[in-house]
Enzyme design. Structure first.
Site, PDB file in Angstrom:
ATOM      1  N   ASP A  18       0.824  -1.229   0.000  1.00  0.00           N
ATOM      2  CA  ASP A  18       0.000   0.000   0.000  1.00  0.00           C
ATOM      3  C   ASP A  18       0.849   1.265   0.000  1.00  0.00           C
ATOM      4  O   ASP A  18       0.436   2.304   0.522  1.00  0.00           O
ATOM      5  CB  ASP A  18      -0.958   0.020   1.212  1.00  0.00           C
ATOM      6  CG  ASP A  18      -1.768  -1.250   1.316  1.00  0.00           C
ATOM      7  OD1 ASP A  18      -2.250  -1.705   0.270  1.00  0.00           O
ATOM      8  OD2 ASP A  18      -1.902  -1.793   2.428  1.00  0.00           O
ATOM      9  N   LYS A  21       2.316   2.179  -5.131  1.00  0.00           N
ATOM     10  CA  LYS A  21       2.992   1.682  -6.342  1.00  0.00           C
ATOM     11  C   LYS A  21       2.155   1.933  -7.586  1.00  0.00           C
ATOM     12  O   LYS A  21       2.688   2.246  -8.645  1.00  0.00           O
ATOM     13  CB  LYS A  21       3.262   0.170  -6.225  1.00  0.00           C
ATOM     14  CG  LYS A  21       4.216  -0.201  -5.130  1.00  0.00           C
ATOM     15  CD  LYS A  21       4.346  -1.694  -4.977  1.00  0.00           C
ATOM     16  CE  LYS A  21       3.101  -2.382  -4.460  1.00  0.00           C
ATOM     17  NZ  LYS A  21       2.680  -2.018  -3.108  1.00  0.00           N
ATOM     18  N   GLY A  22       0.816   1.801  -7.445  1.00  0.00           N
ATOM     19  CA  GLY A  22      -0.071   1.987  -8.597  1.00  0.00           C
ATOM     20  C   GLY A  22       0.119   3.353  -9.220  1.00  0.00           C
ATOM     21  O   GLY A  22       0.223   3.492 -10.445  1.00  0.00           O
ATOM     22  N   ASN A  43      -5.016 -10.119  -4.498  1.00  0.00           N
ATOM     23  CA  ASN A  43      -4.843  -9.544  -3.152  1.00  0.00           C
ATOM     24  C   ASN A  43      -4.405  -8.080  -3.247  1.00  0.00           C
ATOM     25  O   ASN A  43      -4.491  -7.325  -2.289  1.00  0.00           O
ATOM     26  CB  ASN A  43      -3.837 -10.349  -2.310  1.00  0.00           C
ATOM     27  CG  ASN A  43      -2.526 -10.653  -3.026  1.00  0.00           C
ATOM     28  OD1 ASN A  43      -2.398 -10.419  -4.229  1.00  0.00           O
ATOM     29  ND2 ASN A  43      -1.565 -11.188  -2.313  1.00  0.00           N
ATOM     30  N   GLY A  45      -4.379  -4.098  -4.673  1.00  0.00           N
ATOM     31  CA  GLY A  45      -5.366  -3.082  -5.058  1.00  0.00           C
ATOM     32  C   GLY A  45      -4.600  -1.822  -5.397  1.00  0.00           C
ATOM     33  O   GLY A  45      -4.287  -1.028  -4.520  1.00  0.00           O
ATOM     34  N   HIS A  46      -4.219  -1.680  -6.659  1.00  0.00           N
ATOM     35  CA  HIS A  46      -3.387  -0.548  -7.071  1.00  0.00           C
ATOM     36  C   HIS A  46      -4.286   0.597  -7.536  1.00  0.00           C
ATOM     37  O   HIS A  46      -5.017   0.473  -8.512  1.00  0.00           O
ATOM     38  CB  HIS A  46      -2.389  -0.986  -8.156  1.00  0.00           C
ATOM     39  CG  HIS A  46      -1.348  -1.925  -7.616  1.00  0.00           C
ATOM     40  ND1 HIS A  46      -0.392  -2.533  -8.388  1.00  0.00           N
ATOM     41  CD2 HIS A  46      -1.115  -2.347  -6.351  1.00  0.00           C
ATOM     42  CE1 HIS A  46       0.383  -3.282  -7.614  1.00  0.00           C
ATOM     43  NE2 HIS A  46      -0.055  -3.193  -6.378  1.00  0.00           N
ATOM     44  N   THR A 131      -5.979 -11.537   2.841  1.00  0.00           N
ATOM     45  CA  THR A 131      -7.034 -10.810   2.132  1.00  0.00           C
ATOM     46  C   THR A 131      -8.193 -11.740   1.755  1.00  0.00           C
ATOM     47  O   THR A 131      -9.197 -11.286   1.230  1.00  0.00           O
ATOM     48  CB  THR A 131      -6.484 -10.177   0.843  1.00  0.00           C
ATOM     49  OG1 THR A 131      -5.953 -11.221   0.029  1.00  0.00           O
ATOM     50  CG2 THR A 131      -5.400  -9.157   1.136  1.00  0.00           C
ATOM     51  N   GLN A 226       2.164  -5.847  -3.263  1.00  0.00           N
ATOM     52  CA  GLN A 226       2.470  -5.941  -1.830  1.00  0.00           C
ATOM     53  C   GLN A 226       3.801  -5.212  -1.546  1.00  0.00           C
ATOM     54  O   GLN A 226       4.175  -4.349  -2.315  1.00  0.00           O
ATOM     55  CB  GLN A 226       2.506  -7.407  -1.346  1.00  0.00           C
ATOM     56  CG  GLN A 226       1.141  -8.090  -1.354  1.00  0.00           C
ATOM     57  CD  GLN A 226       0.748  -8.648  -2.700  1.00  0.00           C
ATOM     58  OE1 GLN A 226       1.527  -9.329  -3.329  1.00  0.00           O
ATOM     59  NE2 GLN A 226      -0.468  -8.376  -3.131  1.00  0.00           N
ATOM     60  N   ARG A 307      -6.085   0.332   8.037  1.00  0.00           N
ATOM     61  CA  ARG A 307      -4.649   0.029   8.087  1.00  0.00           C
ATOM     62  C   ARG A 307      -4.062   0.531   9.395  1.00  0.00           C
ATOM     63  O   ARG A 307      -4.473   1.579   9.902  1.00  0.00           O
ATOM     64  CB  ARG A 307      -3.931   0.691   6.922  1.00  0.00           C
ATOM     65  CG  ARG A 307      -4.368   0.157   5.577  1.00  0.00           C
ATOM     66  CD  ARG A 307      -3.617   0.851   4.445  1.00  0.00           C
ATOM     67  NE  ARG A 307      -4.147   0.439   3.156  1.00  0.00           N
ATOM     68  CZ  ARG A 307      -4.305   1.247   2.120  1.00  0.00           C
ATOM     69  NH1 ARG A 307      -3.969   2.513   2.207  1.00  0.00           N
ATOM     70  NH2 ARG A 307      -4.784   0.795   0.980  1.00  0.00           N
TER      71      ARG A 307
HETATM   72  P1  IMP Z   1      -2.525 -12.787   1.401  1.00  0.00           P
HETATM   73  O1  IMP Z   1      -1.583 -12.204   0.410  1.00  0.00           O
HETATM   74  O2  IMP Z   1      -3.964 -12.525   1.087  1.00  0.00           O
HETATM   75  O3  IMP Z   1      -2.235 -14.236   1.668  1.00  0.00           O
HETATM   76  O4  IMP Z   1      -2.278 -12.037   2.807  1.00  0.00           O
HETATM   77  C1  IMP Z   1      -1.061 -12.187   3.544  1.00  0.00           C
HETATM   78  C2  IMP Z   1      -0.689 -10.875   4.227  1.00  0.00           C
HETATM   79  O5  IMP Z   1      -0.315  -9.917   3.230  1.00  0.00           O
HETATM   80  C3  IMP Z   1      -1.809 -10.214   5.027  1.00  0.00           C
HETATM   81  O6  IMP Z   1      -1.238  -9.542   6.134  1.00  0.00           O
HETATM   82  C4  IMP Z   1      -2.391  -9.198   4.054  1.00  0.00           C
HETATM   83  O7  IMP Z   1      -3.035  -8.120   4.723  1.00  0.00           O
HETATM   84  C5  IMP Z   1      -1.116  -8.748   3.355  1.00  0.00           C
HETATM   85  N1  IMP Z   1      -1.389  -8.254   2.007  1.00  0.00           N
HETATM   86  C6  IMP Z   1      -1.670  -8.978   0.911  1.00  0.00           C
HETATM   87  N2  IMP Z   1      -1.845  -8.183  -0.154  1.00  0.00           N
HETATM   88  C7  IMP Z   1      -1.650  -6.942   0.273  1.00  0.00           C
HETATM   89  C8  IMP Z   1      -1.657  -5.677  -0.389  1.00  0.00           C
HETATM   90  O8  IMP Z   1      -1.858  -5.549  -1.602  1.00  0.00           O
HETATM   91  N3  IMP Z   1      -1.406  -4.597   0.398  1.00  0.00           N
HETATM   92  C9  IMP Z   1      -1.122  -4.701   1.716  1.00  0.00           C
HETATM   93  N4  IMP Z   1      -1.088  -5.859   2.372  1.00  0.00           N
HETATM   94  C10 IMP Z   1      -1.354  -6.970   1.657  1.00  0.00           C
END
Ligand code: IMP
Length: 432
Positions: A18, A21-22, A43, A45-46, A131, A226, A307
């Site tokens: 977060d 980057k987008g 997972n 969201g850009h 997520t 991420q 967050r």
């Molecule tokens: P997963 O990627 O859904 O398996 O989540 C694993 C961890 O990465 C969790 O703490 C999520 O909140 C975090 N996470 C996954 N994708 C993002 C993202 O795009 N932004 C911020 N945190 C993320």
């Protein structure tokens, strides 16, 4: 940042995701020929704010908003085909033409309905605070050699047997979790068969296509998702995502050699946030936690989850600079700090009287650290309209200079608002 020496550039998050980057990818995509996502999946969201409209891209590279730029989803991504087509439809509805310029790697693994079910039903996923998009279970199947890839859709008979294996495993896991829910082979195959023609129409050998583009001198942007501290190897394991988010993952996940990469831009927020569970050494207490969340609109772009916020952690960012080999930094959301009286930067972690400046791999050690701060006067004026470093208030310059010296990477961009045009670019050559 693209110039004659920098033709292939990676953009990575240098905190816990977060970072914005987008927006950076959107700004840089204007100068790119290709934008390639190399890991993660839905997972992400850009967010790209064009001023007149705002897009949240989950799997499609943020370069799609620039007509003529080719966009690819690399082999390192776990692709949720249903979400992909929803995303495409949303873009098309708003007048974005994706026809003939969006590709998915034929080697990318698919996120299937049972991966999402497993993510939702697993207590381990809840502890981590995933997520819920099925990312972990899809990567698990990939590494266990039980996955279904895009190219498998070309072979219906084989596809059914692959799905059967995946479903059997998923159902055994669901039973183990004590869940009453079950995945269904016929239903999963039917869903895939319905999606197959559209997905196969955009399936490509992405690594080969990018390699050929590099050969013609094209500018290639590799878009990370991420953040570095969520990297499965280098992050705060087990509170991480299931892929290599760092620049090393860019070569693997796009299907090109590491020597093809010329530079790496690390994106950091001017403070720190994290969504989901796990350590965050500089985390604010109340009331600052709520104040910063509201000032920065710190809610997940896709999940809406609040967050966690904290001061800028230079130990984290310096670690990210090292493991990514950062050529430069983009500092985002500087404007969010505009109203604060004083601003902290964590310069080290104190443990038993000693100060450590290297990020530990051991979470137990991390739990006991006490952040040591340097304090800076706030600038107490709006930076949102600033477009040149020289026009920033002196206090903001001091703050950024200190970040640069602590992280040991030059600042190339400073973002001062959500809109595309709210950015300061530090011009000049990128140091090698
Ligand atoms: P997963 O990627 O859904 O398996 O989540 C694993 C961890 O990465 C969790 O703490 C999520 O909140 C975090 N996470 C996954 N994708 C993002 C993202 O795009 N932004 C911020 N945190 C993320």
């Amino acid at each position: 940042m693209f110039d004659t020496n920098t033709r292939t550039l990676v953009v990575v998050g240098a905190q816990w995701g977060d970072e914005g980057k987008g927006k950076l990818v959107d700004v840089l995509a204007e100068r790119a020929d290709w934008v390639v996502r190399y890991q993660g999946g839905a997972n992400a969201g850009h967010t790209v704010d064009l001023g007149t409209s705002c897009f949240i891209l989950q799997q499609i590279p943020s370069g799609i908003l620039h007509p003529g730029v080719r966009c690819a989803i690399g082999n390192g991504v776990v692709l949720d085909p249903e979400t992909l087509f929803t995303e495409i439809e949303r873009l098309v509805k708003t007048g974005v033409d994706v026809e003939g310029r969006l590709y998915v790697s034929e080697r990318a693994h698919l996120v299937l309905p049972y991966h999402k079910l497993l993510d939702a039903e697993s207590s381990a996923s809840r502890q981590i605070g995933t997520t819920g998009r099925g990312i972990g279970p899809a990567y698990e199947d990939k590494v266990a050699r039980r996955g279904v890839r895009v190219l498998d859709l070309r072979h219906p008979a084989h596809l059914a047997s692959l799905v059967e294996r995946g479903v059997d495993h998923a159902n055994a896991r669901l039973a183990h979790f004590g869940s009453a829910k079950r995945a269904d082979v016929a239903q999963t195959v039917a869903t895939l068969e319905a999606l197959a023609p559209r997905l196969l129409a955009i399936a490509e050998d992405v690594g080969l296509a990018v390699h050929r583009a590099i050969g013609t001198g094209a500018a290639i942007l590799l878009e990370g998702a991420q953040g570095s501290l969520l990297d499965v190897d280098h992050g705060t394991y087990p509170f991480v995502t299931s892929s290599n988010t760092t620049s090393g993952g860019a070569a693997v996940g796009a299907g090109i050699g590491p020597t093809a990469i010329d530079a790496v831009l690390g994106v950091v927020k001017a403070y720190t946030t994290r969504v989901g569970n796990g350590p965050l050494p500089t985390e604010f207490n109340e009331p600052l936690a709520t104040e910063m969340r509201e000032l920065g609109h710190e809610y997940g772009a896709v999940t809406g989850r609040p967050r966690r916020c904290g001061w800028f952690d230079a130990v984290v960012a310096r670690y990210a600079a090292r493991i990514n080999g950062l050529s430069g930094l983009a500092v985002t959301k500087l404007d969010v700090l505009d109203t604060l009286d004083r601003i902290g930067i964590c310069t080290g972690y104190e443990v038993g009287g000693a100060v450590h400046t290297e990020f530990p791999g051991d979470l137990t050690a991390l739990e006991h650290v006490v952040p040591r701060y340097e304090w800076f006067d706030g600038w107490k004026q709006s930076t949102a309209g600033t477009r040149r470093m020289d026009d920033l208030p002196g206090e903001a310059r001091q703050y950024l200079d200190r970040i640069e010296s602590l992280v040991e990477a030059p600042i190339r961009f400073v973002s001062v608002g959500t809109r595309r045009d709210q950015i300061i670019e530090v011009t000049g050559a990128v140091p090698a």
